[in-house]
Scaffold this motif. Structure first.
Motif, mmCIF file in Angstrom:
data_model
loop_
_atom_site.group_PDB
_atom_site.id
_atom_site.type_symbol
_atom_site.label_atom_id
_atom_site.label_comp_id
_atom_site.label_asym_id
_atom_site.label_seq_id
_atom_site.Cartn_x
_atom_site.Cartn_y
_atom_site.Cartn_z
ATOM 1 N N UNK A 227 0.842 -1.198 0.000
ATOM 2 C CA UNK A 227 0.000 0.000 0.000
ATOM 3 C C UNK A 227 0.873 1.242 0.000
ATOM 4 N N UNK A 228 0.631 2.118 -0.968
ATOM 5 C CA UNK A 228 1.295 3.411 -1.009
ATOM 6 C C UNK A 228 0.242 4.491 -0.801
ATOM 7 N N UNK A 229 0.446 5.352 0.179
ATOM 8 C CA UNK A 229 -0.568 6.326 0.583
ATOM 9 C C UNK A 229 -0.061 7.745 0.367
ATOM 10 N N UNK A 230 -0.845 8.547 -0.345
ATOM 11 C CA UNK A 230 -0.539 9.975 -0.453
ATOM 12 C C UNK A 230 -0.792 10.616 0.905
ATOM 13 N N UNK A 231 0.209 11.256 1.519
ATOM 14 C CA UNK A 231 0.015 11.800 2.869
ATOM 15 C C UNK A 231 -1.147 12.783 2.985
ATOM 16 N N UNK A 232 -1.495 13.460 1.906
ATOM 17 C CA UNK A 232 -2.692 14.310 1.819
ATOM 18 C C UNK A 232 -2.611 15.584 2.641
ATOM 19 N N UNK A 233 -2.404 15.459 3.947
ATOM 20 C CA UNK A 233 -2.567 16.641 4.789
ATOM 21 C C UNK A 233 -1.272 17.151 5.397
ATOM 22 N N UNK A 234 -0.117 16.715 4.890
ATOM 23 C CA UNK A 234 1.150 17.258 5.380
ATOM 24 C C UNK A 234 2.226 16.972 4.346
ATOM 25 N N UNK A 235 3.352 17.636 4.480
ATOM 26 C CA UNK A 235 4.507 17.385 3.628
ATOM 27 C C UNK A 235 5.726 17.164 4.504
ATOM 28 N N UNK A 236 6.633 16.333 4.023
ATOM 29 C CA UNK A 236 7.924 16.121 4.676
ATOM 30 C C UNK A 236 8.991 16.614 3.712
ATOM 31 N N UNK A 237 9.825 17.523 4.158
ATOM 32 C CA UNK A 237 10.838 18.113 3.297
ATOM 33 C C UNK A 237 12.227 17.832 3.853
ATOM 34 N N UNK A 238 13.216 17.978 2.987
ATOM 35 C CA UNK A 238 14.594 17.788 3.434
ATOM 36 C C UNK A 238 15.140 16.451 2.983
ATOM 37 N N UNK A 239 15.696 15.706 3.917
ATOM 38 C CA UNK A 239 16.341 14.424 3.626
ATOM 39 C C UNK A 239 15.265 13.345 3.543
ATOM 40 N N UNK A 240 14.656 13.218 2.375
ATOM 41 C CA UNK A 240 13.519 12.306 2.210
ATOM 42 C C UNK A 240 13.710 11.453 0.967
ATOM 43 N N UNK A 241 12.994 10.336 0.942
ATOM 44 C CA UNK A 241 12.958 9.503 -0.265
ATOM 45 C C UNK A 241 11.748 8.581 -0.184
ATOM 46 N N UNK A 242 11.082 8.426 -1.313
ATOM 47 C CA UNK A 242 10.002 7.450 -1.464
ATOM 48 C C UNK A 242 10.157 6.837 -2.843
ATOM 49 N N UNK A 243 10.091 5.521 -2.971
ATOM 50 C CA UNK A 243 10.306 4.880 -4.273
ATOM 51 C C UNK A 243 9.175 5.188 -5.243
ATOM 52 N N UNK A 244 9.477 5.221 -6.542
ATOM 53 C CA UNK A 244 8.435 5.466 -7.544
ATOM 54 C C UNK A 244 7.486 4.286 -7.662
ATOM 55 N N UNK A 245 6.319 4.560 -8.189
ATOM 56 C CA UNK A 245 5.288 3.538 -8.307
ATOM 57 C C UNK A 245 5.744 2.378 -9.171
ATOM 58 N N UNK A 246 6.459 2.642 -10.270
ATOM 59 C CA UNK A 246 6.822 1.553 -11.183
ATOM 60 C C UNK A 246 7.745 0.534 -10.522
ATOM 61 N N UNK A 247 8.576 0.964 -9.565
ATOM 62 C CA UNK A 247 9.431 0.009 -8.868
ATOM 63 C C UNK A 247 8.623 -0.853 -7.898
#
Length: 485
Positions: A227-247
């Motif tokens: 399950x991949x969830x769009x956080x919707x109500x907040x953002x995390x900035x800076x040293x972040x990473x989330x894999x792309x959907x195709x992977x």
């Protein structure tokens, strides 16, 4: 001459100076008055009798002359048989959760009326036999998606996730990043919903960084889906990473992507907002979304993707409890087939046009200290967190807030000013807004000032999501910009 209507049919028979309680007309006599016939048919006897009882009490208290009772009843009747009141959303939050999220298009409203009586929701008029439920709405949704996409409709996005988790992962594991186990408005937490279905959550990664390898290491025989969830109500900035959907789609197990806000295709004003077309093209097996957000339709949950997986969901017994009614089907089909819905018009608004509209409205208001100010609006409803939309507002003294709120105009407070943001007002409603503001702020007696009290809350300039913004209560607006599913 007294212009108030009289009711000669109600003869109280009480002499002048008598106890006013003796002058109260009988309820049945009042209800028989021809002036109330239309109201009885439109609102029903309960609401009319309640207004009669209130007027009778005023006569008993000596506050109302008995001959004026029917006029008082008519003045005290509600406009509608529902307690829900239509309001003007001038908060600058386009999808205001506390104000019903997306306003429906005229086509969708007309569809509600068409489907309100008996309708062929599960009946084939050509054969006279039972037909597929909501075939028109499903076809319209299918036409809005890439070719070959399966579709299903349930009553909201949380229901879509619940159905998927129950049908595909009961007694199994759902793999999800720690940074996506979100809480949305009113204390609703995604992990609680998922575990309530009988599924187990397998957390991977960290709050700010989760890699494809983290997911791959967790996949095993017990995996129901990723399950991949769009956080919707907040953002995390800076040293972040989330894999792309195709992977994630290549891990060998179903991938469900909750895009949240219901954006079916990319929009230039929302470059970071996930959309169904792109996510499906990248390999997601199922996409879940809300219909009453950026799609601009009624409350509903959308399930899009692999037809085989959707068939499994459709056959699950829980689907029956989550299916939508004929009104939702009608409004959704009209939203997809009909003209551009209001939320899209608001999103696409040119700031120059917003300024012109604000200047026109300000110039037409016969009240002092009216200004036009540049401001920012937001999508709201958990959509496009962090995106600020340039806008213009009519600025009034903050003391006008409770007066306008009582009249159904909901703005936002910015220090000592009340802002009526034009981006969240459809252009077709400008004239109605002007008339309502004028009526509310013009004293009934020109020699007496309007009674205006100090408003209850404050908000920082340019942040429609800040606590203290007035809506149906001064501290409830936060949810409007952050509510997700």
């Amino acid at each position: 001459m007294d212009p108030r209507p009289r009711t000669p049919a109600l003869n109280t028979g009480a002499p002048a100076g008598a106890d006013p309680r003796r002058a109260v007309p009988r309820t049945d006599a009042v209800l028989a008055d021809p002036a109330l016939r239309d109201a009885l048919g439109r609102l029903g006897p309960r609401l009319v009798k309640a207004a009669v009882a209130a007027a009778q009490q005023r006569v008993r208290a000596g506050e109302l002359p008995a001959p004026d009772l029917v006029a008082a009843v008519l003045a005290g009747l509600p406009d509608h048989a529902t307690t829900l009141r239509p309001v003007h959303n001038a908060t600058g939050v386009l999808l205001h959760t506390n104000l019903g999220r997306a306003p429906l298009s005229p086509a969708a409203r007309d569809a509600l009326t068409a489907a309100a009586g008996s309708a062929d929701v599960e009946y084939d008029l050509a054969t006279g036999r039972r037909g597929p439920r909501g075939a028109g709405a499903l076809a319209a949704l299918r036409d809005a998606c890439p070719p070959g996409t399966g579709v299903q409709i349930v009553n909201n996005n949380a229901a879509a996730l619940t159905l998927a988790a129950t049908a595909l992962a009961a007694d199994r594991e759902i793999i999800v990043s720690r940074g996506e186990l979100v809480e949305i408005g009113d204390g609703f937490r995604l992990p609680d919903l998922l575990t309530a279905t009988g599924a187990r959550i397998r957390e991977v990664g960290t709050t700010n960084r989760t890699t494809t390898a983290d997911y791959a290491d967790a996949v095993g025989p017990a995996t129901g889906f990723v399950l991949k969830v769009h956080p919707s109500n907040f953002t995390i900035e800076g040293f972040t990473y989330a894999p792309p959907v195709n992977e994630l789609a290549a891990l060998g197990v179903p991938l469900i992507v909750d895009i949240g806000s219901g954006l079916l295709a990319p929009h230039p004003a929302l470059p970071g907002e996930p959309d169904a077309r792109t996510v499906l093209a990248d390999g997601a097996h199922l996409v879940t979304a809300s219909a009453d957000k950026l799609l601009g339709g009624p409350q509903a949950g959308l399930l899009l993707g692999d037809p085989g997986l959707l068939a499994r969901l459709r056959r699950h017994p829980l689907y029956r409890a989550l299916r939508v009614d004929k009104l939702t089907l009608a409004a959704l089909e009209a939203t997809l087939r009909g003209p551009v819905p209001p939320v899209r018009t608001m999103l696409d608004a040119d700031p120059r046009d917003l300024r012109r509209r604000a200047e026109t409205l300000a110039a037409a208001l016969p009240v002092p200290d009216v200004r036009v100010t540049a401001t920012t609006a937001v999508v709201g409803g958990g959509g496009a967190p962090g995106v600020r939309l340039p806008s213009f507002a009519v600025s009034l003294p903050a003391a006008a807030e409770p007066v306008l709120r009582a009249a159904g105009i909901i703005g936002r407070l910015d220090h000592d000013r009340l802002l009526l943001d034009l981006r969240s007002i459809h252009p077709a409603d400008d004239e109605t807004l002007r008339k309502t503001v004028t009526t509310a702020l013009t004293p009934a007696d020109p020699t007496e000032p309007t009674d205006q009290t100090e408003p209850a809350g404050r908000a920082e300039r340019g942040d429609p999501a800040a606590p203290g913004l007035p809506e149906a209560g001064a501290d409830a607006v936060t949810d409007a910009a952050t509510e997700g599913r």
